[in-house]
Design a protein around this motif. Structure first.
Motif, PDB file in Angstrom:
ATOM      1  N   ALA A 282       0.896  -1.620   0.054  1.00 22.48           N
ATOM      2  CA  ALA A 282      -0.019  -0.160   0.275  1.00 22.48           C
ATOM      3  C   ALA A 282       0.874   1.118  -0.081  1.00 22.48           C
ATOM      4  CB  ALA A 282      -0.789  -0.140   1.214  1.00 22.48           C
ATOM      5  N   HIS A 283       2.140   1.132   0.331  1.00 20.60           N
ATOM      6  CA  HIS A 283       2.925   2.479   0.261  1.00 20.60           C
ATOM      7  C   HIS A 283       3.305   2.101  -0.630  1.00 20.60           C
ATOM      8  CE1 HIS A 283       6.787   4.379   1.470  1.00 20.60           C
ATOM      9  NE2 HIS A 283       6.263   4.815   2.360  1.00 20.60           N
ATOM     10  N   LYS A 284       3.872   1.223  -1.395  1.00 23.34           N
ATOM     11  CA  LYS A 284       4.171   1.570  -2.330  1.00 23.34           C
ATOM     12  C   LYS A 284       3.497   2.346  -4.132  1.00 23.34           C
ATOM     13  CE  LYS A 284       8.767   0.231  -1.855  1.00 23.34           C
ATOM     14  NZ  LYS A 284       9.129   2.017  -0.956  1.00 23.34           N
ATOM     15  N   ASP A 285       2.103   1.301  -3.291  1.00 24.59           N
ATOM     16  CA  ASP A 285       0.876   1.840  -4.473  1.00 24.59           C
ATOM     17  C   ASP A 285       0.148   3.665  -4.155  1.00 24.59           C
ATOM     18  OD1 ASP A 285      -1.307   1.729  -3.025  1.00 24.59           O
ATOM     19  OD2 ASP A 285      -1.044  -0.260  -3.741  1.00 24.59           O
ATOM     20  N   GLY A 286       0.802   3.694  -3.131  1.00 23.20           N
ATOM     21  CA  GLY A 286       0.252   5.218  -2.532  1.00 23.20           C
ATOM     22  C   GLY A 286      -1.365   5.721  -2.030  1.00 23.20           C
ATOM     23  N   SER A 287      -1.436   4.520  -1.764  1.00 28.68           N
ATOM     24  CA  SER A 287      -2.858   3.917  -1.215  1.00 28.68           C
ATOM     25  C   SER A 287      -2.909   4.464   0.964  1.00 28.68           C
ATOM     26  CB  SER A 287      -3.979   2.515  -1.341  1.00 28.68           C
ATOM     27  OG  SER A 287      -2.690   1.821  -1.211  1.00 28.68           O
ATOM     28  N   LEU A 288      -1.101   3.693   1.158  1.00 25.02           N
ATOM     29  CA  LEU A 288      -1.064   3.883   2.855  1.00 25.02           C
ATOM     30  C   LEU A 288      -1.343   5.447   2.938  1.00 25.02           C
ATOM     31  CD1 LEU A 288      -0.865   2.952   5.585  1.00 25.02           C
ATOM     32  CD2 LEU A 288       1.536   2.915   4.811  1.00 25.02           C
ATOM     33  N   LYS A 289      -2.138   5.843   3.245  1.00 23.49           N
ATOM     34  CA  LYS A 289      -2.509   7.026   3.716  1.00 23.49           C
ATOM     35  C   LYS A 289      -2.553   7.643   5.453  1.00 23.49           C
ATOM     36  CE  LYS A 289      -4.573   7.891  -0.323  1.00 23.49           C
ATOM     37  NZ  LYS A 289      -3.640   8.145  -1.292  1.00 23.49           N
ATOM     38  N   GLU A 290      -2.379   6.837   6.171  1.00 23.04           N
ATOM     39  CA  GLU A 290      -1.385   7.512   7.900  1.00 23.04           C
ATOM     40  C   GLU A 290      -1.668   5.696   8.532  1.00 23.04           C
ATOM     41  OE1 GLU A 290      -4.390  10.934   9.282  1.00 23.04           O
ATOM     42  OE2 GLU A 290      -5.721  10.121   8.192  1.00 23.04           O
ATOM     43  N   MET A 291      -0.771   6.007   9.166  1.00 20.78           N
ATOM     44  CA  MET A 291      -0.525   5.280  10.733  1.00 20.78           C
ATOM     45  C   MET A 291      -0.255   5.890  11.531  1.00 20.78           C
ATOM     46  SD  MET A 291       1.788   2.237   8.879  1.00 20.78           S
ATOM     47  CE  MET A 291       2.545   1.995  10.331  1.00 20.78           C
ATOM     48  N   PHE A 292      -1.161   5.597  12.259  1.00 22.33           N
ATOM     49  CA  PHE A 292      -1.227   6.107  13.805  1.00 22.33           C
ATOM     50  C   PHE A 292      -1.805   5.318  14.685  1.00 22.33           C
ATOM     51  CE2 PHE A 292      -6.058   6.686  14.386  1.00 22.33           C
ATOM     52  CZ  PHE A 292      -6.013   6.769  12.753  1.00 22.33           C
ATOM     53  N   GLY A 293      -1.031   5.497  16.757  1.00 17.57           N
ATOM     54  CA  GLY A 293      -1.225   4.459  17.234  1.00 17.57           C
ATOM     55  C   GLY A 293      -2.450   5.640  18.416  1.00 17.57           C
ATOM     56  N   VAL A 294      -3.125   4.674  18.727  1.00 19.42           N
ATOM     57  CA  VAL A 294      -4.002   5.440  19.783  1.00 19.42           C
ATOM     58  C   VAL A 294      -4.117   4.809  21.425  1.00 19.42           C
ATOM     59  CG1 VAL A 294      -5.735   5.691  17.768  1.00 19.42           C
ATOM     60  CG2 VAL A 294      -5.763   3.716  19.329  1.00 19.42           C
ATOM     61  N   GLY A 295      -3.850   5.688  22.578  1.00 22.53           N
ATOM     62  CA  GLY A 295      -4.079   5.302  23.780  1.00 22.53           C
ATOM     63  C   GLY A 295      -4.615   6.500  25.047  1.00 22.53           C
ATOM     64  N   THR A 296      -4.749   6.202  26.171  1.00 22.73           N
ATOM     65  CA  THR A 296      -5.191   7.532  26.884  1.00 22.73           C
ATOM     66  C   THR A 296      -4.182   8.780  27.344  1.00 22.73           C
ATOM     67  OG1 THR A 296      -5.850   5.710  27.795  1.00 22.73           O
ATOM     68  CG2 THR A 296      -5.778   8.074  29.584  1.00 22.73           C
TER      69      THR A 296
END
Ligand SMILES: *Cc1c(COP(=O)(O)O)cnc(C)c1O
Length: 358
Positions: A282-296
């Motif tokens: 997905a990174h190579k074809d451009g569909s990876l837009k965001e990644m993130f972690g979630v916690g208090t």
């Protein structure tokens, strides 16, 4: 509940904007002891070291210890709120059960939080984005070196000033050797030992220039589990994907809240396994837009770079206004801090009781 207040608060002696996260505690702590098969009356007392424990304490030797992480928020009208405290109550008892510790009674946890946070309300900052961090902790307190289940425990609630918690975009490395949690283990609990086991691999990742590790399944190191001590989310085009909770993935309150908020915003959310190779593609074809972690602690923390095998993938620099991470973080913060409508009924107000001195 017994309450022994300090004569004078130390709040005015502390430069609260310049202390690091977790290092500065409020005036009091709540302590509740478990002995002879039952919980005693909880007590609020001055914060300190005076709880009488020796190095033979069972938590120190055999690791029966777990905790929770929560926050207290204040709005412009000085109203104080907790966020979904029932979820933390349920979870600490899930952890307790797995670690063979006695469950905490609901009134000890809930009334304890209300009374303790009410007493410390002066410590809660009212600026948007700030809060007081709360730490309920449960540990084996018996002095005993025979390796068996402890017969004595302490449940405590502490509070610490939480201003400078790290929230710049993170560089994360996908784990290819070390493991945070294994099937049948304690990964789904907030066991203190889970943190102990993660420090060394994380320090190795730091040496390579990363801030955190994306933990993967312990057998193939292919599927994402969590990021550091946060749940992990990946945005492919306009779909958010996060791994389903399991034996090895903590059931995060922030994770659940972000999922519900995203769906309310019309964002498609999938709870399914994330294969690191699909993320790479997905990174190579451009569909990876965001990644993130979630916690208090940080609510949402965006990633800027991902270490995949021997490559370093730069994530697109998405504008704040187009970022799911930024939008969901802001919306959640407004709900948590009592500044917007609470359509899910997540907030719990801390009532002012004007507790009488001693
Ligand atoms: C505490 C924690 C989280 C986040 O849970 P929240 O309830 O959202 O704070 C995620 N993963 C791990 C391993 C944790 O310990």
């Amino acid at each position: 509940m017994k309450i022994n207040k300090v004569l004078k608060s130390k709040l005015h002696t502390i430069d609260v904007n310049n202390v690091s996260f977790g290092s500065t505690f409020t005036d009091h702590m709540l302590i509740c002891r478990y002995k002879n098969g039952k919980w005693e009356e909880p007590e609020i007392m001055p914060f300190g070291t005076d709880i009488g424990l020796s190095p033979a304490t069972m938590a120190v030797n055999y690791g029966q210890a777990c905790f929770e992480g929560m926050k207290a928020f204040k709005n412009e009208n000085d109203e104080v709120f907790l966020f979904r405290p029932d979820k933390n109550f349920e979870r600490i008892n899930i952890s307790a059960k797995r670690l063979a510790m006695p469950e905490i009674p609901k009134d000890v946890f809930m009334d304890g939080l209300q009374t303790f946070v009410d007493l410390e309300r002066e410590w809660i900052p009212s600026e948007l984005g700030k809060s007081l961090y709360l730490r309920p902790v449960l540990f084996a307190s018996e002095e005993m070196l025979l390796a068996r289940i402890s017969e004595e425990y302490i449940f405590a609630i502490l509070a610490t000033v939480a201003n400078n918690y790290y929230s710049n975009p993170l560089k994360v490395k996908i784990a290819d050797h070390y493991t945070r949690a294994a099937n049948g283990g304690v990964g789904y609990t907030k066991a203190a030992g889970n943190y102990a086991a993660s420090f060394y691999p994380t320090s190795l990742a730091r040496d390579q220039g990363y801030d955190q590790i994306i933990w993967t399944d312990s057998i193939t190191h292919t599927y994402f589990e969590e990021s550091g001590t946060m749940n992990v989310m990946v945005r492919i085009n306009d779909t958010l994907i996060t791994p389903p909770v399991s034996d090895t993935i903590l059931n995060g309150v922030t994770r659940n809240s972000i999922i519900e908020l995203a769906r309310k915003n019309g964002i498609e959310v999938k709870e399914e396994k994330i294969n690191k190779n699909d993320v790479y593609k997905a990174h190579k074809d451009g569909s990876l837009k965001e990644m993130f972690g979630v916690g208090t602690a940080v609510i949402v923390n965006r990633f800027s770079e991902v270490g995949y095998e021997n490559e370093s993938l730069q994530l697109p620099a998405i504008d704040e206004k187009d970022s799911f991470a930024a939008k969901l973080k802001q919306e959640l913060l407004l709900i948590q801090s009592g500044r917007s409508e609470d359509p899910f009924g997540w907030r719990v107000k801390v009532e002012e009781k004007n507790t009488v001195l001693n």
